[in-house]
Design a protein around this motif. Sequence first.
Motif, PDB file in Angstrom:
ATOM      1  N   GLN A   1      -9.085  -1.502 -12.192  1.00  0.00           N
ATOM      2  CA  GLN A   1      -8.711  -1.877 -10.833  1.00  0.00           C
ATOM      3  C   GLN A   1      -7.454  -2.731 -10.818  1.00  0.00           C
ATOM      4  OE1 GLN A   1     -11.839  -3.522  -8.483  1.00  0.00           O
ATOM      5  NE2 GLN A   1     -13.356  -2.004  -9.092  1.00  0.00           N
ATOM      6  N   VAL A   2      -7.350  -3.628 -11.778  1.00  0.00           N
ATOM      7  CA  VAL A   2      -6.161  -4.474 -11.861  1.00  0.00           C
ATOM      8  C   VAL A   2      -4.928  -3.632 -12.160  1.00  0.00           C
ATOM      9  CG1 VAL A   2      -5.086  -6.394 -13.098  1.00  0.00           C
ATOM     10  CG2 VAL A   2      -7.537  -6.449 -12.607  1.00  0.00           C
ATOM     11  N   GLU A   3      -5.039  -2.718 -13.110  1.00  0.00           N
ATOM     12  CA  GLU A   3      -3.906  -1.863 -13.455  1.00  0.00           C
ATOM     13  C   GLU A   3      -3.515  -0.969 -12.284  1.00  0.00           C
ATOM     14  OE1 GLU A   3      -5.334   0.175 -16.862  1.00  0.00           O
ATOM     15  OE2 GLU A   3      -5.108  -1.547 -18.223  1.00  0.00           O
ATOM     16  N   ALA A   4      -4.517  -0.482 -11.541  1.00  0.00           N
ATOM     17  CA  ALA A   4      -4.221   0.357 -10.382  1.00  0.00           C
ATOM     18  C   ALA A   4      -3.501  -0.441  -9.305  1.00  0.00           C
ATOM     19  CB  ALA A   4      -5.519   0.942  -9.822  1.00  0.00           C
ATOM     20  N   ALA A   5      -3.912  -1.695  -9.129  1.00  0.00           N
ATOM     21  CA  ALA A   5      -3.266  -2.543  -8.130  1.00  0.00           C
ATOM     22  C   ALA A   5      -1.800  -2.771  -8.474  1.00  0.00           C
ATOM     23  CB  ALA A   5      -4.002  -3.874  -8.023  1.00  0.00           C
TER      24      ALA A   5
END
Length: 232
Positions: free
Chosen positions: A119-123
């Motif tokens: 999720q962090v990488e996608a953000a």
Amino acid sequence: MNGTNLDIIGDYLPYLISGAGVTIRIVGTSIILSTILGYLVALARLSRIRVLRAVAATYVWVFRGMPLILSLFFFYYALPQFGPRLSAFTAGVVAMTLNSTSFFSEIIRSGLAAVPKGQVEAAYSVGMSPWQVARRVIYPQTLRLMLPPYINNCVIMLKESAQVAVITVPDLMFQAQKAYNATYRPLETLGVAGVLYLAITSALMLLQLIVEKRMSERKAPTVAISEEKVDA
């Protein structure tokens, strides 16, 4: 209970209530400071810098394994041998803060580490800034995970704060001991102190139940990331 017993309660109740106020002050101050320091220690534990991780891990290891009463004795009785002399209240706050920081840091670290890296990488991939990632992705999920154990640890701190009486902090336990020494009536003096402790801890535990209920009524927070422009 006869009239004399009621008179004892009436005579010493103001002192016990005053002591309860000191207890709330010392615990509240320690919670605020240990939360801030715990967050910094948690970040150090998660850092890519090996030295920071080692220092933070050592700190947690030392203070999680050290009894609070030993810390109290050190900062009030032993520290003056090296120069600075702290007041009883300050020594109590310092000892409780350093001990509690080690526990809060683990709670916060566990919450931060539980956020899926995907999720962090996608953000980041859709253009979010580090602050936006923290505010919209990391913190909502971290808070949901850490609040129940966080409040539970606050309750534990409140109960353990009775130990500050050994260094003459005029908290609830200290005032109860003074009242008992003056009257030799443990049922009235210590009993009222117990009721006051129970009232304060019950308020915290009620807060914990409310938080857990609200969290359980909500679905686990998810991050909806689209290709649209990300607002600040």
